[in-house]
Design a protein around this motif. Structure first.
Motif: not given
Length: 292
Positions: A120-139
């Motif tokens: 399990e990874l618990n990592l501080f990542i930039s908000e921009k990369e978090y936004t990419v990781l959690t994007a939805k289809p169509g965006e």
């Protein structure tokens, strides 16, 4: 760094193994180690330089995952077993995307730390990369190959958002080390928990063919607005209509409209097709592996 995160984990009662790459901070951490009764182990190393692709002995701050797990006394467990280890840290902003890709490759191939199970990874990542990781289809601007593979590979949980102002972000020249963005929010570091999916290797996806799957997804997003039927035709599949009907995917679907699960189902169906061969991605796979 100065050990703020390490001390927080120790105060919470965890047994901690701390990797520190900067020798300036090692002395204080080692003093802390000596003051505790085996609760802390300090190692000169860098988590993001695990298992370098070099021959010969691994020299600090590079670290061998085998040596690391041996030092920690953590044994390998089956993939579907419980999490054997929890890792906390901050992803360096320099080459942040590359570091996330490398972790993804290791997850899908069950290499490096993932030879020991679903770490399990618990990592501080930039908000921009978090936004990419959690994007939805169509965006179309942010839904990417990284998005698909991360959502398939991990359970992604946002634990905390911390403003950049809480961190020392000045470079040596006095400028800010915060990456500039135009389209994506980036006002925080996000503490994100990435737990490998227990059912990742069900169906036709296996560590042995995971590289092919990764590059199928990457190639699909070379032109994210292109139609899936056109992409299948470029792979010399003459039965694409029948395949899409069987998968219940609309003929006019664009690559960025497919859900992560659709890509996995598509890959598994292609694996069973006489017209599909792993060699379609061989050149790109070799080139990208060298870059990685």
């Amino acid at each position: 760094g100065p050990g703020i995160l390490t001390r927080t984990l120790l105060d919470a009662g965890f047994r901690v193994v701390a990797l520190e790459s900067n020798t300036d901070f090692l002395t204080d951490l080692q003093s802390l180690e000596n003051s505790l009764d085996g609760q802390l182990k300090v190692i000169h190393g860098d988590f993001f330089r695990l298992d370098p692709l070099t021959k010969g002995a691994v020299k600090p701050p590079a670290v061998s995952s085998d040596k690391l797990f041996e030092t920690m006394g953590v044994a390998a467990v089956p993939w579907r077993a419980d999490v054997p280890l929890k890792i906390f840290g901050i992803v360096p902003q320099r080459l942040e995307r590359n570091r996330l890709w490398r972790l993804l490759f290791a997850t899908y191939e069950c290499s490096s730390i993932y030879r020991y199970g679903r770490v399990e990874l618990n990592l501080f990542i930039s908000e921009k990369e978090y936004t990419v990781l959690t994007a939805k289809p169509g965006e179309s601007r942010i839904y990417q190959a990284l998005t698909v593979l991360a959502q398939l590979g991990y359970e992604i949980e946002l634990l905390h958002k911390e403003p950049w102002s809480s961190f020392a972000t000045n470079l040596k020249n006095g400028g800010l080390a915060i990456p500039k963005t135009v389209r994506l929010p980036n006002d925080h570091l996000c503490l994100v928990r990435l737990t490998p999916q227990q059912n990742l290797f069900t169906g036709g996806l296996k560590p042995s063919n995971a590289s092919t799957f990764i590059f199928m997804v990457k190639q699909s997003f070379a032109k994210p607005k292109s139609r899936l039927t056109d992409r299948l035709n470029s792979w010399s599949l003459d039965n694409s209509d029948a395949l899409l009907k069987a998968l219940e995917i609309p003929k006019n679907a664009a690559m960025y409209n497919l859900y992560p699960e659709d890509y996995k189902r598509l890959f598994e169906a292609l694996q069973n097709s006489d017209m599909f061969a792993d060699t379609l991605f061989h050149d790109e796979l070799v080139a990208s592996t060298r870059i990685m």
